[in-house]
Design an enzyme around this catalytic site. Structure first.
Site, PDB file in Angstrom:
ATOM      1  CG  MET A   1      -2.039   1.098   1.089  1.00  0.00           C
ATOM      2  SD  MET A   1      -3.138   1.080  -0.050  1.00  0.00           S
ATOM      3  CE  MET A   1      -4.593   0.131   0.652  1.00  0.00           C
ATOM      4  CE1 TYR A   2       6.343   5.127   1.788  1.00  0.00           C
ATOM      5  CE2 TYR A   2       7.400   3.880   0.326  1.00  0.00           C
ATOM      6  CZ  TYR A   2       7.300   4.862   0.811  1.00  0.00           C
ATOM      7  OH  TYR A   2       8.274   5.953   0.676  1.00  0.00           O
ATOM      8  CB  SER A   3       4.536   0.645  -3.968  1.00  0.00           C
ATOM      9  OG  SER A   3       4.474   0.837  -5.091  1.00  0.00           O
TER      10      SER A   3
END
Length: 228
Positions: free
Chosen positions: A148-150
């Site tokens: 999700m960070y990406s």
């Protein structure tokens, strides 16, 4: 250069603090914003209080962001560049098992917070015909399983592209800074073969110091692969 004012969010540590130090050496006046007032005040003292304003700011709060801009304009009278750098990581587990509360906090900081920084600062930047810099990531150009960070950094990439089109013809430049692995407090354990925060700060200063007719759209920075 001595009269230019640079505002940095997420300025208390890592890339933000390293950029503040590099910009101070270039004689920028600085507005340093972060949630940690203790770290900010220590950094402001290190850099010299005369040309540095430390502002406590939660980037997910529009009230905080607007107060930050008001204090900056009251102190220095202008804002020439904004480095929307505040960000945070998520949690392990991928889409199947990550902490969804950590997702919420990360998405609000990494995406919504960037949008609020832009909305709060653009009136001053239109007046100065200034520059926006965004901390994206090499992860915003890659497919990373379960990250999700990406996904938030893909969003920042999109914000940069779409903002540039909105501001076309305004004189405001927009630069995406996209680091690969950097050894910062972002990680619990120092990563191997990583860059240093000052390496990214140098890229920010490079983009800032170009003449007005030069718009550095993107800087993708990765560590050199280890010698085999």
């Amino acid at each position: 250069m001595k009269d230019r004012v640079l505002l940095i969010t997420g300025a208390s540590s890592g890339i933000g603090a390293a950029t503040a130090r590099a910009a101070a050496r270039e004689n920028y006046k600085l507005v340093l914003a972060a949630r940690s007032r203790e770290k900010l005040n220590a950094l402001a003292e290190e850099l010299g209080q005369e040309n540095v304003l430390a502002v406590g700011c939660d980037v997910t709060s529009m009230d905080d962001q607007q107060a930050m801009v008001e204090q900056a304009l009251e102190r220095f009278g202008r804002i020439d560049a904004v480095f929307a750098n505040a960000g945070r990581g998520g949690s392990p587990g991928g889409f199947s098992g990550a902490d969804h509360d950590a997702w919420r906090d990360m998405i609000l900081t990494n995406v919504y917070g960037v949008g609020l920084t832009l909305q709060a600062t653009l009136p001053a930047l239109r007046h100065s015909r200034g520059q926006v810099l965004l901390t994206g990531s090499a992860a915003g150009r890659a497919t990373i399983p379960g990250s999700m960070y990406s996904a938030t950094k893909w969003a920042v990439t999109g914000i940069g592209y779409n903002l540039r089109e909105e501001l076309r013809g305004s004189g405001i430049r927009v630069t995406l800074i996209e680091p690969g692995m950097v050894d910062t407090p972002f990680f619990d354990e120092p990563p191997e073969h990583a860059m240093e925060d000052r390496d990214i700060a140098n890229a920010v200063i490079y983009a800032l110091n170009q003449p007005p007719h030069v718009d550095v759209n993107e800087i993708l920075i990765r560590p050199t692969p280890p010698v085999e």
